[in-house]
Write an enzyme that holds these catalytic residues in place. Sequence first.
Site, PDB file in Angstrom:
ATOM      1  N   ILE A 127       3.202  -4.391  -5.601  1.00 31.63           N
ATOM      2  CA  ILE A 127       2.354  -5.575  -5.462  1.00 31.63           C
ATOM      3  C   ILE A 127       1.009  -5.174  -4.866  1.00 31.63           C
ATOM      4  O   ILE A 127       0.956  -4.555  -3.797  1.00 31.63           O
ATOM      5  CB  ILE A 127       3.031  -6.628  -4.570  1.00 31.63           C
ATOM      6  CG1 ILE A 127       4.398  -7.014  -5.166  1.00 31.63           C
ATOM      7  CG2 ILE A 127       2.153  -7.866  -4.416  1.00 31.63           C
ATOM      8  CD1 ILE A 127       5.251  -7.831  -4.235  1.00 31.63           C
TER       9      ILE A 127
ATOM     10  N   LEU B 228       2.687  -1.954   3.231  1.00 28.60           N
ATOM     11  CA  LEU B 228       2.015  -0.668   3.376  1.00 28.60           C
ATOM     12  C   LEU B 228       0.605  -0.895   3.897  1.00 28.60           C
ATOM     13  O   LEU B 228      -0.190  -1.598   3.250  1.00 28.60           O
ATOM     14  CB  LEU B 228       1.928   0.073   2.042  1.00 28.60           C
ATOM     15  CG  LEU B 228       3.217   0.595   1.396  1.00 28.60           C
ATOM     16  CD1 LEU B 228       4.089  -0.527   0.855  1.00 28.60           C
ATOM     17  CD2 LEU B 228       2.861   1.553   0.257  1.00 28.60           C
TER      18      LEU B 228
ATOM     19  N   GLY C 204      -3.702  -0.299   0.320  1.00 26.78           N
ATOM     20  CA  GLY C 204      -3.080  -1.446   0.982  1.00 26.78           C
ATOM     21  C   GLY C 204      -2.248  -2.271   0.017  1.00 26.78           C
ATOM     22  O   GLY C 204      -2.764  -2.742  -0.984  1.00 26.78           O
ATOM     23  N   SER C 205      -0.956  -2.457   0.286  1.00 24.95           N
ATOM     24  CA  SER C 205      -0.117  -3.081  -0.717  1.00 24.95           C
ATOM     25  C   SER C 205       1.236  -3.481  -0.145  1.00 24.95           C
ATOM     26  O   SER C 205       1.478  -3.433   1.056  1.00 24.95           O
ATOM     27  CB  SER C 205       0.075  -2.112  -1.889  1.00 24.95           C
ATOM     28  OG  SER C 205       0.457  -0.830  -1.396  1.00 24.95           O
ATOM     29  N   ARG C 206       2.155  -3.842  -1.071  1.00 29.10           N
ATOM     30  CA  ARG C 206       3.492  -4.296  -0.706  1.00 29.10           C
ATOM     31  C   ARG C 206       4.442  -3.861  -1.819  1.00 29.10           C
ATOM     32  O   ARG C 206       4.076  -3.842  -3.001  1.00 29.10           O
ATOM     33  CB  ARG C 206       3.482  -5.823  -0.563  1.00 29.10           C
ATOM     34  CG  ARG C 206       4.822  -6.485  -0.275  1.00 29.10           C
ATOM     35  CD  ARG C 206       4.626  -7.994  -0.303  1.00 29.10           C
ATOM     36  NE  ARG C 206       5.844  -8.733  -0.017  1.00 29.10           N
ATOM     37  CZ  ARG C 206       5.964  -9.594   0.995  1.00 29.10           C
ATOM     38  NH1 ARG C 206       4.946  -9.802   1.810  1.00 29.10           N
ATOM     39  NH2 ARG C 206       7.095 -10.246   1.186  1.00 29.10           N
TER      40      ARG C 206
END
Length: 249
Positions: free
Chosen positions: A182, A124, A212-214
């Site tokens: 995450i 993301l 901002g991530s996963r």
Amino acid sequence: MNPASSGSSTPPAPEARIRETLAHAATLARETVPPMHPAGRPFVLGAAAAAMALRKISKPLGTLGFVGAAATAWFFREPRRVAPPRADVAVAPADGTIASIGEAVPPAELNAGATPRPRVSIFLSVFDVHVQRVPAAGQVEAVAYRKGKFLSADLDKASEDNERNSVAIRTNGGHELVVVQIAGLIARRILCEVGTGDKVDTGQTYGLIRFGSRVDLYLPHGSRVLVSEGQRTVGGETALAELPSSLER
């Protein structure tokens, strides 16, 4: 001829036309502008208050402040989504780009075993919708949070080293799915709104990662992945995989 019997209708008064126009504009705005996740309200209110204070000092600064408040509201958007009618698929838990497809062991804190499972990872960016959605209807079996680093979320080792929150879901069809939020390079807060025993629906919003991530989705063996690396996903709508038609014994 009597005007009352001519069949012609009296045009609406100007006030009525204005009300109709405003009501139509409000409907269009509700359909076009996505609602905001409640977790974003304090940030937006704080940004708006700062913008008002800046406006007293300088109008250009105030304008920039209001632009920042609008951008913050946009970051926390929670658009309505319609899940596929199929019960045999796992949908994307997040908006973003497929970063990797492979096999990996689920997070150890879930005690889900050491056997690798198919895993689809979604990256993301700061421009993506940052709420997370339930991949398939069922019941939450476990939730586990682990502190960690804040490496760039587009790195494979971010799945192992970064701060994360894992949720195990037993689908209505009996399959176990594991979805992991995450934290990324900028992200410093993971929000999870479900707990053990909760009933959840496909596409339901269950959490949020800030800035901002996963998100990783672990699938049962025998699943057929339907996406490719680099493909864009729509959380709650894009079918990531077909689940096995029968459970392995």
